[in-house]
Design a protein around this motif. Sequence first.
Motif, PDB file in Angstrom:
ATOM      1  N   ASP A   1     -40.074  -7.927 -26.272  1.00 18.11           N
ATOM      2  CA  ASP A   1     -39.509  -6.760 -27.464  1.00 18.11           C
ATOM      3  C   ASP A   1     -38.057  -7.070 -27.452  1.00 18.11           C
ATOM      4  O   ASP A   1     -37.372  -6.485 -26.858  1.00 18.11           O
ATOM      5  N   PRO A   2     -37.511  -8.027 -28.284  1.00 15.60           N
ATOM      6  CA  PRO A   2     -36.102  -8.219 -28.705  1.00 15.60           C
ATOM      7  C   PRO A   2     -35.286  -7.138 -28.809  1.00 15.60           C
ATOM      8  O   PRO A   2     -34.239  -7.134 -28.145  1.00 15.60           O
ATOM      9  N   THR A   3     -35.811  -6.096 -29.435  1.00 16.98           N
ATOM     10  CA  THR A   3     -35.034  -5.034 -30.299  1.00 16.98           C
ATOM     11  C   THR A   3     -34.760  -4.146 -28.778  1.00 16.98           C
ATOM     12  O   THR A   3     -33.554  -3.578 -28.520  1.00 16.98           O
ATOM     13  N   ARG A   4     -35.779  -3.889 -28.083  1.00 17.18           N
ATOM     14  CA  ARG A   4     -35.868  -3.305 -26.821  1.00 17.18           C
ATOM     15  C   ARG A   4     -34.645  -3.883 -25.677  1.00 17.18           C
ATOM     16  O   ARG A   4     -33.955  -3.090 -24.942  1.00 17.18           O
ATOM     17  N   GLU A   5     -34.873  -5.033 -25.656  1.00 20.67           N
ATOM     18  CA  GLU A   5     -34.169  -5.829 -24.795  1.00 20.67           C
ATOM     19  C   GLU A   5     -32.606  -5.824 -25.107  1.00 20.67           C
ATOM     20  O   GLU A   5     -31.574  -5.529 -24.324  1.00 20.67           O
ATOM     21  N   SER A   6     -32.186  -5.732 -26.275  1.00 16.82           N
ATOM     22  CA  SER A   6     -30.847  -5.806 -26.867  1.00 16.82           C
ATOM     23  C   SER A   6     -30.274  -4.373 -26.612  1.00 16.82           C
ATOM     24  O   SER A   6     -29.179  -4.103 -26.112  1.00 16.82           O
ATOM     25  N   ALA A   7     -31.096  -3.386 -26.779  1.00 16.72           N
ATOM     26  CA  ALA A   7     -30.634  -1.861 -26.464  1.00 16.72           C
ATOM     27  C   ALA A   7     -30.341  -1.623 -24.957  1.00 16.72           C
ATOM     28  O   ALA A   7     -29.461  -1.103 -24.497  1.00 16.72           O
ATOM     29  N   GLN A   8     -31.284  -2.262 -24.156  1.00 15.88           N
ATOM     30  CA  GLN A   8     -31.060  -2.041 -22.711  1.00 15.88           C
ATOM     31  C   GLN A   8     -29.959  -2.788 -22.211  1.00 15.88           C
ATOM     32  O   GLN A   8     -29.270  -2.204 -21.621  1.00 15.88           O
ATOM     33  N   ILE A   9     -29.741  -3.875 -22.718  1.00 17.35           N
ATOM     34  CA  ILE A   9     -28.566  -4.820 -22.172  1.00 17.35           C
ATOM     35  C   ILE A   9     -27.095  -4.140 -22.665  1.00 17.35           C
ATOM     36  O   ILE A   9     -26.304  -4.026 -21.819  1.00 17.35           O
ATOM     37  N   ALA A  10     -27.396  -3.384 -23.771  1.00 14.99           N
ATOM     38  CA  ALA A  10     -25.951  -2.754 -24.216  1.00 14.99           C
ATOM     39  C   ALA A  10     -25.925  -1.347 -23.472  1.00 14.99           C
ATOM     40  O   ALA A  10     -24.712  -1.248 -22.800  1.00 14.99           O
ATOM     41  N   ARG A  11     -26.990  -0.855 -22.980  1.00 18.89           N
ATOM     42  CA  ARG A  11     -26.859   0.335 -22.204  1.00 18.89           C
ATOM     43  C   ARG A  11     -26.527  -0.138 -20.625  1.00 18.89           C
ATOM     44  O   ARG A  11     -25.697   0.679 -20.135  1.00 18.89           O
ATOM     45  N   LEU A  12     -27.134  -0.897 -20.215  1.00 22.06           N
ATOM     46  CA  LEU A  12     -26.527  -1.477 -18.775  1.00 22.06           C
ATOM     47  C   LEU A  12     -25.157  -2.123 -18.757  1.00 22.06           C
ATOM     48  O   LEU A  12     -24.579  -1.833 -17.645  1.00 22.06           O
ATOM     49  N   GLU A  13     -24.620  -2.637 -19.863  1.00 25.63           N
ATOM     50  CA  GLU A  13     -23.304  -3.035 -19.809  1.00 25.63           C
ATOM     51  C   GLU A  13     -22.652  -1.824 -19.750  1.00 25.63           C
ATOM     52  O   GLU A  13     -21.267  -1.825 -19.008  1.00 25.63           O
ATOM     53  N   GLU A  14     -22.741  -0.880 -20.628  1.00 26.05           N
ATOM     54  CA  GLU A  14     -21.855   0.486 -20.543  1.00 26.05           C
ATOM     55  C   GLU A  14     -22.099   1.228 -19.170  1.00 26.05           C
ATOM     56  O   GLU A  14     -20.875   1.521 -18.449  1.00 26.05           O
ATOM     57  N   LEU A  15     -23.239   1.053 -18.456  1.00 24.70           N
ATOM     58  CA  LEU A  15     -23.337   1.707 -17.043  1.00 24.70           C
ATOM     59  C   LEU A  15     -22.567   0.801 -16.216  1.00 24.70           C
ATOM     60  O   LEU A  15     -21.942   1.510 -15.420  1.00 24.70           O
ATOM     61  N   ALA A  16     -22.516  -0.470 -16.307  1.00 23.28           N
ATOM     62  CA  ALA A  16     -21.778  -1.221 -15.348  1.00 23.28           C
ATOM     63  C   ALA A  16     -20.597  -0.965 -15.330  1.00 23.28           C
ATOM     64  O   ALA A  16     -19.526  -1.117 -14.256  1.00 23.28           O
ATOM     65  N   ILE A  17     -19.738  -0.731 -16.633  1.00 19.95           N
ATOM     66  CA  ILE A  17     -18.346  -0.430 -16.896  1.00 19.95           C
ATOM     67  C   ILE A  17     -17.914   0.912 -16.017  1.00 19.95           C
ATOM     68  O   ILE A  17     -17.031   0.893 -15.479  1.00 19.95           O
ATOM     69  N   GLN A  18     -18.869   1.704 -16.240  1.00 20.34           N
ATOM     70  CA  GLN A  18     -18.599   3.257 -15.527  1.00 20.34           C
ATOM     71  C   GLN A  18     -18.698   3.003 -14.093  1.00 20.34           C
ATOM     72  O   GLN A  18     -18.030   3.539 -13.430  1.00 20.34           O
ATOM     73  N   ALA A  19     -19.606   1.892 -13.559  1.00 22.92           N
ATOM     74  CA  ALA A  19     -19.865   1.794 -12.202  1.00 22.92           C
ATOM     75  C   ALA A  19     -18.859   0.755 -11.705  1.00 22.92           C
ATOM     76  O   ALA A  19     -19.222   0.465 -10.116  1.00 22.92           O
ATOM     77  N   ASP A  20     -17.974   0.415 -12.371  1.00 19.32           N
ATOM     78  CA  ASP A  20     -16.957  -0.454 -11.824  1.00 19.32           C
ATOM     79  C   ASP A  20     -17.488  -1.996 -11.396  1.00 19.32           C
ATOM     80  O   ASP A  20     -17.146  -2.488 -10.275  1.00 19.32           O
ATOM     81  N   LEU A  21     -18.790  -2.102 -12.083  1.00 20.38           N
ATOM     82  CA  LEU A  21     -19.365  -3.659 -11.780  1.00 20.38           C
ATOM     83  C   LEU A  21     -19.094  -4.573 -13.128  1.00 20.38           C
ATOM     84  O   LEU A  21     -18.960  -3.985 -14.335  1.00 20.38           O
ATOM     85  N   ASP A  22     -18.949  -5.792 -12.934  1.00 13.96           N
ATOM     86  CA  ASP A  22     -18.774  -6.711 -14.089  1.00 13.96           C
ATOM     87  C   ASP A  22     -19.877  -6.650 -15.075  1.00 13.96           C
ATOM     88  O   ASP A  22     -21.105  -6.933 -14.957  1.00 13.96           O
ATOM     89  N   PRO A  23     -19.757  -6.227 -16.275  1.00 15.76           N
ATOM     90  CA  PRO A  23     -20.719  -6.094 -17.255  1.00 15.76           C
ATOM     91  C   PRO A  23     -21.373  -7.423 -17.407  1.00 15.76           C
ATOM     92  O   PRO A  23     -22.552  -7.312 -17.895  1.00 15.76           O
TER      93      PRO A  23
ATOM     94  N   PHE B   1     -27.969 -10.389 -14.958  1.00 14.07           N
ATOM     95  CA  PHE B   1     -28.934  -9.815 -13.981  1.00 14.07           C
ATOM     96  C   PHE B   1     -30.219  -9.075 -14.563  1.00 14.07           C
ATOM     97  O   PHE B   1     -31.305  -9.609 -14.336  1.00 14.07           O
ATOM     98  N   LEU B   2     -30.045  -8.386 -15.775  1.00 12.42           N
ATOM     99  CA  LEU B   2     -31.075  -7.931 -16.396  1.00 12.42           C
ATOM    100  C   LEU B   2     -31.855  -8.896 -17.312  1.00 12.42           C
ATOM    101  O   LEU B   2     -33.090  -8.829 -17.253  1.00 12.42           O
ATOM    102  N   ASN B   3     -31.189  -9.993 -17.673  1.00 12.37           N
ATOM    103  CA  ASN B   3     -32.084 -10.910 -18.379  1.00 12.37           C
ATOM    104  C   ASN B   3     -32.839 -11.561 -17.484  1.00 12.37           C
ATOM    105  O   ASN B   3     -33.782 -12.133 -17.875  1.00 12.37           O
ATOM    106  N   PHE B   4     -32.292 -11.896 -16.159  1.00 16.41           N
ATOM    107  CA  PHE B   4     -32.944 -12.605 -15.396  1.00 16.41           C
ATOM    108  C   PHE B   4     -34.469 -11.927 -14.821  1.00 16.41           C
ATOM    109  O   PHE B   4     -35.508 -12.389 -14.841  1.00 16.41           O
ATOM    110  N   ILE B   5     -34.213 -10.539 -14.689  1.00 14.29           N
ATOM    111  CA  ILE B   5     -35.452  -9.725 -14.448  1.00 14.29           C
ATOM    112  C   ILE B   5     -36.341  -9.830 -15.687  1.00 14.29           C
ATOM    113  O   ILE B   5     -37.685  -9.690 -15.555  1.00 14.29           O
TER     114      ILE B   5
END
Length: 102
Positions: free
Chosen positions: A57-79, A85-89
């Motif tokens: 479901d590419p729409t869901r995947e894009s939304a999740q990737i955007a969400r995780l990039e945002e979380l990564a920035i907040q968590a001081d992790l390279d987005p 990592f999410l794409n691999f999973i």
Amino acid sequence: MTDMTDDVVARAAELLKDHRASIDRLDAILIYTLGERFKHTQAVGKLKAEHDLPPSDPTRESAQIARLEELAIQADLDPDFAKKFLNFIIQEVIRHHRQHQS
Ligand SMILES: C=C(O[C@@H]1C=C(C(=O)O)C=C[C@H]1O)C(=O)O
């Protein structure tokens, strides 16, 4: 002088041990978390197979990737790393979903 050097080396060894204990705990959390995530994605795969829905479901995947990039920035992790990592999973999940359908 040698005593001081010994103290520094002993302190470094102690710090290394503490960091490694933390790493071991966090790795265990990662593995158990991934196990839980795959339980849910397997259930999703079963539902998709039962209802003739596509494995990905590419729409869901894009939304999740955007969400995780945002979380990564907040968590001081390279987005970019978070995205890879999410794409691999997700690729592994889609492989499972294809297996449900065949
Ligand atoms: C789990 C799903 O199936 C696929 C795998 C996803 C994932 O692992 O996050 C997301 C979207 C889908 O491509 C889903 O559709 O929710």
